[in-house]
Design a protein around this motif. Structure first.
Motif, PDB file in Angstrom:
ATOM      1  N   LEU A   1       3.072   0.726  -0.203  1.00 55.53           N
ATOM      2  CA  LEU A   1       2.432   1.888   0.422  1.00 55.53           C
ATOM      3  C   LEU A   1       0.923   1.732   0.465  1.00 55.53           C
ATOM      4  O   LEU A   1       0.277   2.105   1.448  1.00 55.53           O
ATOM      5  CB  LEU A   1       2.829   3.171  -0.313  1.00 55.53           C
ATOM      6  CG  LEU A   1       4.289   3.585  -0.168  1.00 55.53           C
ATOM      7  CD1 LEU A   1       4.586   4.790  -1.052  1.00 55.53           C
ATOM      8  CD2 LEU A   1       4.662   3.862   1.268  1.00 55.53           C
ATOM      9  N   ALA A   2       0.349   1.179  -0.595  1.00 52.21           N
ATOM     10  CA  ALA A   2      -1.094   0.941  -0.615  1.00 52.21           C
ATOM     11  C   ALA A   2      -1.486  -0.062   0.459  1.00 52.21           C
ATOM     12  O   ALA A   2      -2.489   0.122   1.153  1.00 52.21           O
ATOM     13  CB  ALA A   2      -1.528   0.448  -1.994  1.00 52.21           C
ATOM     14  N   GLU A   3      -0.685  -1.094   0.626  1.00 51.17           N
ATOM     15  CA  GLU A   3      -0.952  -2.092   1.669  1.00 51.17           C
ATOM     16  C   GLU A   3      -0.876  -1.477   3.058  1.00 51.17           C
ATOM     17  O   GLU A   3      -1.717  -1.745   3.911  1.00 51.17           O
ATOM     18  CB  GLU A   3       0.029  -3.256   1.550  1.00 51.17           C
ATOM     19  CG  GLU A   3      -0.208  -4.141   0.354  1.00 51.17           C
ATOM     20  CD  GLU A   3       0.881  -5.196   0.174  1.00 51.17           C
ATOM     21  OE1 GLU A   3       1.755  -5.355   1.049  1.00 51.17           O
ATOM     22  OE2 GLU A   3       0.850  -5.864  -0.872  1.00 51.17           O
ATOM     23  N   TRP A   4       0.135  -0.655   3.286  1.00 55.33           N
ATOM     24  CA  TRP A   4       0.269   0.014   4.589  1.00 55.33           C
ATOM     25  C   TRP A   4      -0.921   0.922   4.857  1.00 55.33           C
ATOM     26  O   TRP A   4      -1.450   0.965   5.959  1.00 55.33           O
ATOM     27  CB  TRP A   4       1.545   0.839   4.648  1.00 55.33           C
ATOM     28  CG  TRP A   4       2.806   0.047   4.797  1.00 55.33           C
ATOM     29  CD1 TRP A   4       2.933  -1.287   5.051  1.00 55.33           C
ATOM     30  CD2 TRP A   4       4.126   0.554   4.684  1.00 55.33           C
ATOM     31  NE1 TRP A   4       4.256  -1.634   5.100  1.00 55.33           N
ATOM     32  CE2 TRP A   4       5.016  -0.526   4.885  1.00 55.33           C
ATOM     33  CE3 TRP A   4       4.655   1.808   4.438  1.00 55.33           C
ATOM     34  CZ2 TRP A   4       6.392  -0.373   4.849  1.00 55.33           C
ATOM     35  CZ3 TRP A   4       6.030   1.952   4.398  1.00 55.33           C
ATOM     36  CH2 TRP A   4       6.885   0.881   4.608  1.00 55.33           C
ATOM     37  N   SER A   5      -1.326   1.680   3.838  1.00 58.04           N
ATOM     38  CA  SER A   5      -2.459   2.597   3.994  1.00 58.04           C
ATOM     39  C   SER A   5      -3.719   1.843   4.399  1.00 58.04           C
ATOM     40  O   SER A   5      -4.470   2.278   5.273  1.00 58.04           O
ATOM     41  CB  SER A   5      -2.723   3.357   2.697  1.00 58.04           C
ATOM     42  OG  SER A   5      -1.643   4.202   2.403  1.00 58.04           O
ATOM     43  N   GLU A   6      -3.921   0.691   3.760  1.00 57.45           N
ATOM     44  CA  GLU A   6      -5.106  -0.102   4.071  1.00 57.45           C
ATOM     45  C   GLU A   6      -4.985  -0.753   5.457  1.00 57.45           C
ATOM     46  O   GLU A   6      -5.911  -0.713   6.253  1.00 57.45           O
ATOM     47  CB  GLU A   6      -5.333  -1.163   3.010  1.00 57.45           C
ATOM     48  CG  GLU A   6      -6.654  -1.869   3.184  1.00 57.45           C
ATOM     49  CD  GLU A   6      -7.014  -2.713   1.975  1.00 57.45           C
ATOM     50  OE1 GLU A   6      -7.559  -3.803   2.194  1.00 57.45           O
ATOM     51  OE2 GLU A   6      -6.752  -2.269   0.851  1.00 57.45           O
ATOM     52  N   ARG A   7      -3.840  -1.347   5.724  1.00 57.87           N
ATOM     53  CA  ARG A   7      -3.638  -2.034   6.998  1.00 57.87           C
ATOM     54  C   ARG A   7      -3.733  -1.064   8.179  1.00 57.87           C
ATOM     55  O   ARG A   7      -4.291  -1.395   9.218  1.00 57.87           O
ATOM     56  CB  ARG A   7      -2.283  -2.728   7.011  1.00 57.87           C
ATOM     57  CG  ARG A   7      -2.112  -3.629   8.218  1.00 57.87           C
ATOM     58  CD  ARG A   7      -0.830  -4.433   8.235  1.00 57.87           C
ATOM     59  NE  ARG A   7      -0.258  -4.698   6.942  1.00 57.87           N
ATOM     60  CZ  ARG A   7       1.064  -4.758   6.720  1.00 57.87           C
ATOM     61  NH1 ARG A   7       1.914  -4.579   7.698  1.00 57.87           N
ATOM     62  NH2 ARG A   7       1.536  -5.001   5.509  1.00 57.87           N
ATOM     63  N   LEU A   8      -3.186   0.133   8.017  1.00 60.55           N
ATOM     64  CA  LEU A   8      -3.219   1.133   9.085  1.00 60.55           C
ATOM     65  C   LEU A   8      -4.510   1.937   9.092  1.00 60.55           C
ATOM     66  O   LEU A   8      -4.703   2.793   9.951  1.00 60.55           O
ATOM     67  CB  LEU A   8      -2.015   2.070   8.955  1.00 60.55           C
ATOM     68  CG  LEU A   8      -0.651   1.404   9.130  1.00 60.55           C
ATOM     69  CD1 LEU A   8       0.452   2.371   8.765  1.00 60.55           C
ATOM     70  CD2 LEU A   8      -0.486   0.891  10.544  1.00 60.55           C
TER      71      LEU A   8
END
Length: 59
Positions: free
Chosen positions: A5-12
């Motif tokens: 979820l942290a990766e998605w938040s950063e990527r998006l």
């Protein structure tokens, strides 16, 4: 899962809550109102402390 979820938040490039004028002073109201009908279908029951922790992480 948290890492994903942290990766998605950063990527998006999801904006932080403070971008919308939400601050720690608003957390009690948000937590109190987080028990609406949408939470009834949530497969994970979150405590008030857990909801607040999520808000802190997104501030």
């Amino acid at each position: 899962m948290i890492t994903l979820l942290a990766e998605w938040s950063e990527r998006l490039q999801l904006p932080r809550l403070n971008r919308y004028g939400i601050g720690a002073k608003d957390f009690a109201l948000i937590v109190a109102n987080s028990r609406g009908s949408s939470m009834l279908t949530n497969p994970i029951v979150l405590t008030d402390a857990e909801v607040e922790e999520i808000l802190v992480e997104r501030l």
